[in-house]
Design an enzyme around this catalytic site. Sequence first.
Site, PDB file in Angstrom:
ATOM      1  N   ARG A 110       8.571   2.953   4.298  1.00 54.25           N
ATOM      2  CA  ARG A 110       7.365   3.650   3.868  1.00 54.25           C
ATOM      3  C   ARG A 110       7.318   5.071   4.444  1.00 54.25           C
ATOM      4  NH1 ARG A 110       2.048   4.754   4.650  1.00 54.25           N
ATOM      5  NH2 ARG A 110       0.534   3.884   3.190  1.00 54.25           N
ATOM      6  N   TYR A 215      13.769  -7.760   2.865  1.00 49.74           N
ATOM      7  CA  TYR A 215      14.588  -6.833   2.071  1.00 49.74           C
ATOM      8  C   TYR A 215      15.125  -5.697   2.913  1.00 49.74           C
ATOM      9  CZ  TYR A 215      10.004  -4.413   1.148  1.00 49.74           C
ATOM     10  OH  TYR A 215       8.778  -3.797   1.225  1.00 49.74           O
ATOM     11  N   ASP A 294      -6.595   2.643  -2.728  1.00 54.52           N
ATOM     12  CA  ASP A 294      -7.285   1.626  -1.924  1.00 54.52           C
ATOM     13  C   ASP A 294      -8.768   1.951  -1.721  1.00 54.52           C
ATOM     14  OD1 ASP A 294      -5.003   0.152  -1.681  1.00 54.52           O
ATOM     15  OD2 ASP A 294      -4.888   0.225   0.500  1.00 54.52           O
TER      16      ASP A 294
HETATM   17  C1  LIG Z   1       1.322  -5.728   4.643  1.00 54.96           C
HETATM   18  C2  LIG Z   1       1.254  -4.771   3.500  1.00 54.96           C
HETATM   19  C3  LIG Z   1       2.359  -4.599   2.659  1.00 54.96           C
HETATM   20  C4  LIG Z   1       2.299  -3.713   1.548  1.00 54.96           C
HETATM   21  N1  LIG Z   1       3.394  -3.576   0.717  1.00 54.96           N
HETATM   22  C5  LIG Z   1       3.299  -2.770  -0.381  1.00 54.96           C
HETATM   23  C6  LIG Z   1       4.405  -2.595  -1.292  1.00 54.96           C
HETATM   24  O1  LIG Z   1       5.490  -3.142  -1.097  1.00 54.96           O
HETATM   25  N2  LIG Z   1       4.245  -1.796  -2.404  1.00 54.96           N
HETATM   26  C7  LIG Z   1       3.059  -1.164  -2.639  1.00 54.96           C
HETATM   27  O2  LIG Z   1       2.944  -0.454  -3.671  1.00 54.96           O
HETATM   28  N3  LIG Z   1       1.990  -1.293  -1.800  1.00 54.96           N
HETATM   29  C8  LIG Z   1       2.081  -2.059  -0.683  1.00 54.96           C
HETATM   30  N4  LIG Z   1       1.036  -2.187   0.184  1.00 54.96           N
HETATM   31  C9  LIG Z   1      -0.247  -1.516  -0.143  1.00 54.96           C
HETATM   32  C10 LIG Z   1      -0.214  -0.051   0.178  1.00 54.96           C
HETATM   33  O3  LIG Z   1       0.193   0.210   1.494  1.00 54.96           O
HETATM   34  C11 LIG Z   1      -1.603   0.566  -0.071  1.00 54.96           C
HETATM   35  O4  LIG Z   1      -2.157   0.032  -1.248  1.00 54.96           O
HETATM   36  C12 LIG Z   1      -1.452   2.058  -0.244  1.00 54.96           C
HETATM   37  O5  LIG Z   1      -1.002   2.648   0.967  1.00 54.96           O
HETATM   38  C13 LIG Z   1      -2.771   2.698  -0.690  1.00 54.96           C
HETATM   39  O6  LIG Z   1      -2.585   4.085  -0.816  1.00 54.96           O
HETATM   40  P1  LIG Z   1      -3.823   5.060  -0.642  1.00 54.96           P
HETATM   41  O7  LIG Z   1      -3.266   6.427  -0.798  1.00 54.96           O
HETATM   42  O8  LIG Z   1      -4.941   4.622  -1.490  1.00 54.96           O
HETATM   43  O9  LIG Z   1      -4.307   4.841   0.865  1.00 54.96           O
HETATM   44  P2  LIG Z   1      -3.509   5.061   2.224  1.00 54.96           P
HETATM   45  O10 LIG Z   1      -2.028   5.083   1.998  1.00 54.96           O
HETATM   46  O11 LIG Z   1      -4.097   4.084   3.182  1.00 54.96           O
HETATM   47  O12 LIG Z   1      -3.927   6.535   2.656  1.00 54.96           O
HETATM   48  C14 LIG Z   1      -5.232   6.876   3.039  1.00 54.96           C
HETATM   49  C15 LIG Z   1      -5.138   8.124   3.911  1.00 54.96           C
HETATM   50  O13 LIG Z   1      -6.447   8.657   4.115  1.00 54.96           O
HETATM   51  C16 LIG Z   1      -6.586   9.054   5.460  1.00 54.96           C
HETATM   52  N5  LIG Z   1      -8.029   9.036   5.759  1.00 54.96           N
HETATM   53  C17 LIG Z   1      -8.832   7.949   5.881  1.00 54.96           C
HETATM   54  N6  LIG Z   1     -10.107   8.327   6.137  1.00 54.96           N
HETATM   55  C18 LIG Z   1     -10.100   9.677   6.165  1.00 54.96           C
HETATM   56  C19 LIG Z   1     -11.127  10.657   6.377  1.00 54.96           C
HETATM   57  N7  LIG Z   1     -12.401  10.294   6.607  1.00 54.96           N
HETATM   58  N8  LIG Z   1     -10.790  11.992   6.343  1.00 54.96           N
HETATM   59  C20 LIG Z   1      -9.489  12.372   6.112  1.00 54.96           C
HETATM   60  N9  LIG Z   1      -8.474  11.470   5.910  1.00 54.96           N
HETATM   61  C21 LIG Z   1      -8.784  10.143   5.932  1.00 54.96           C
HETATM   62  C22 LIG Z   1      -5.767   8.019   6.230  1.00 54.96           C
HETATM   63  O14 LIG Z   1      -5.405   8.491   7.521  1.00 54.96           O
HETATM   64  C23 LIG Z   1      -4.573   7.837   5.302  1.00 54.96           C
HETATM   65  O15 LIG Z   1      -3.526   8.735   5.574  1.00 54.96           O
HETATM   66  C24 LIG Z   1       1.088  -3.008   1.309  1.00 54.96           C
HETATM   67  C25 LIG Z   1      -0.019  -3.152   2.185  1.00 54.96           C
HETATM   68  C26 LIG Z   1       0.059  -4.017   3.269  1.00 54.96           C
HETATM   69  C27 LIG Z   1      -1.138  -4.155   4.198  1.00 54.96           C
END
Ligand SMILES: Cc1cc2nc3c(=O)[nH]c(=O)nc-3n(C[C@H](O)[C@H](O)[C@H](O)COP(=O)(O)OP(=O)(O)OC[C@H]3O[C@@H](n4cnc5c(N)ncnc54)[C@H](O)[C@@H]3O)c2cc1C
Length: 394
Positions: A110, A215, A294
Amino acid sequence: MNSRSKPRIAVVGGGLGGLAAAALMQQAEFEVTVFEQAPALARIGAGINLSPNVTRILRAIGIDEKLRGTAVQPRSFISRMFDTGEETFRLEMGDAIEAKYGAPYFTVHRGDFHSILADAVRPDSIAMSKRLVSIQEDERGVELHFSDGARQVFDLVIGADGVNSTVREILLGPEAPRYTGYLAHRAIFPANAAQGLALDDCTKWWSPDRHIIVYFLTGARDELYFVTGVPSENWDAGASSREGSISALRETFADFEPRVQKILDACTDVSEWALYERNPLPLWSRGRVAMLGDACHPMKPHMGQGACMAIEDAAMLVRCLKETGADEYDAAFSLYRENRIDRATAIQHESSLNRWLRHDTNPDWVFGYDVFNVPLVDRAREATSDLTKRVGAV
Ligand SMILES: Cc1cc2nc3c(=O)[nH]c(=O)nc-3n(C[C@H](O)[C@H](O)[C@H](O)COP(=O)(O)OP(=O)(O)OC[C@H]3O[C@@H](n4cnc5c(N)ncnc54)[C@H](O)[C@@H]3O)c2cc1C
């Protein structure tokens, strides 16, 4: 929109969805700034699956070849019975999956993926150590307030701030995500630690109530990763992850077949992650503020589609902004929600069932989705045109 030629867009959160949105917006020549609370991009010790529905977006961003040089293109995905090791399903991947869907399937670290994605965003447009605390919308636009006291006004704001989204809380009020009663163990270690074990590229062992997926993370197949799904009634850590115990992990998987035991024996450190969900959100945007990933629809990771959905959201959001023009942000945000909610909800539901690829499965509806070419549904426009036709017919 402030009589400026280019709308100023803020993306809150420099995770996988936020960076993908920023890269695509910059390609579309929008003026965008990413605000990330962390002081530096974290190299979370985890692997990630990137299926063809998302690698076609990574190609459009221009990072597919870089990823190909780092990631693994698994030859197959195999599901096995936990105790006998009997194969219950095999999906040929490698060149076959790329030929079928027109885009590859990767497994990758990641952190490597995050940094390749960050390189696709102009460095002067990412502001680190900027934690959003509140938002104020008025006739000038949206003013973002950060924990260091800084304030900045934008025309549009995209909340890509993950499962504990501040943007979501501002739009919908406080509501903690629901702990699903499952946790995941994650570990990365050198593949040669599992000496003498002939491993397939990507295998999931399933028992009635728990599983482990193993993997490779690098094209050289020298780094191994596993992630589990294990029932655990309570999560009281107060954080989303914590250090795990190897001996407790071995105990949890004691009745799994010898190959799994060998993998667990090779691992020295493990972390535990709470798995959270939310019900599908009633709204994805309000006024000049929209959300993705998310922040909108956290899901169990059992299809490996959480980040893929965040990146698909990003691509659809940019497509809709281009379609209507950013001045018509209301129309763009409503089009975006309409074209994402059914798919995100279906994948959330399927993830929660944890049966994906366990037995014979046709993955076309997930892997075959092409966010750039799927016909856009526009119920608002259809309703107006129906009304015009009816009024015209009177
Ligand atoms: C065990 C596990 C395994 C996974 N495996 C997979 C996989 O194989 N394939 C896949 O597609 N997904 C996988 N996921 C899911 C995936 O990690 C998340 O769905 C994904 O990271 C969501 O992306 P996002 O950009 O919405 O949020 P995130 O990647 O969580 O990014 C959110 C960002 O916002 C920042 N942030 C938060 N609050 C604030 C604030 N108030 N001000 C400024 N910045 C802030 C955080 O620091 C972070 O950097 C897995 C999750 C888990 C828990």
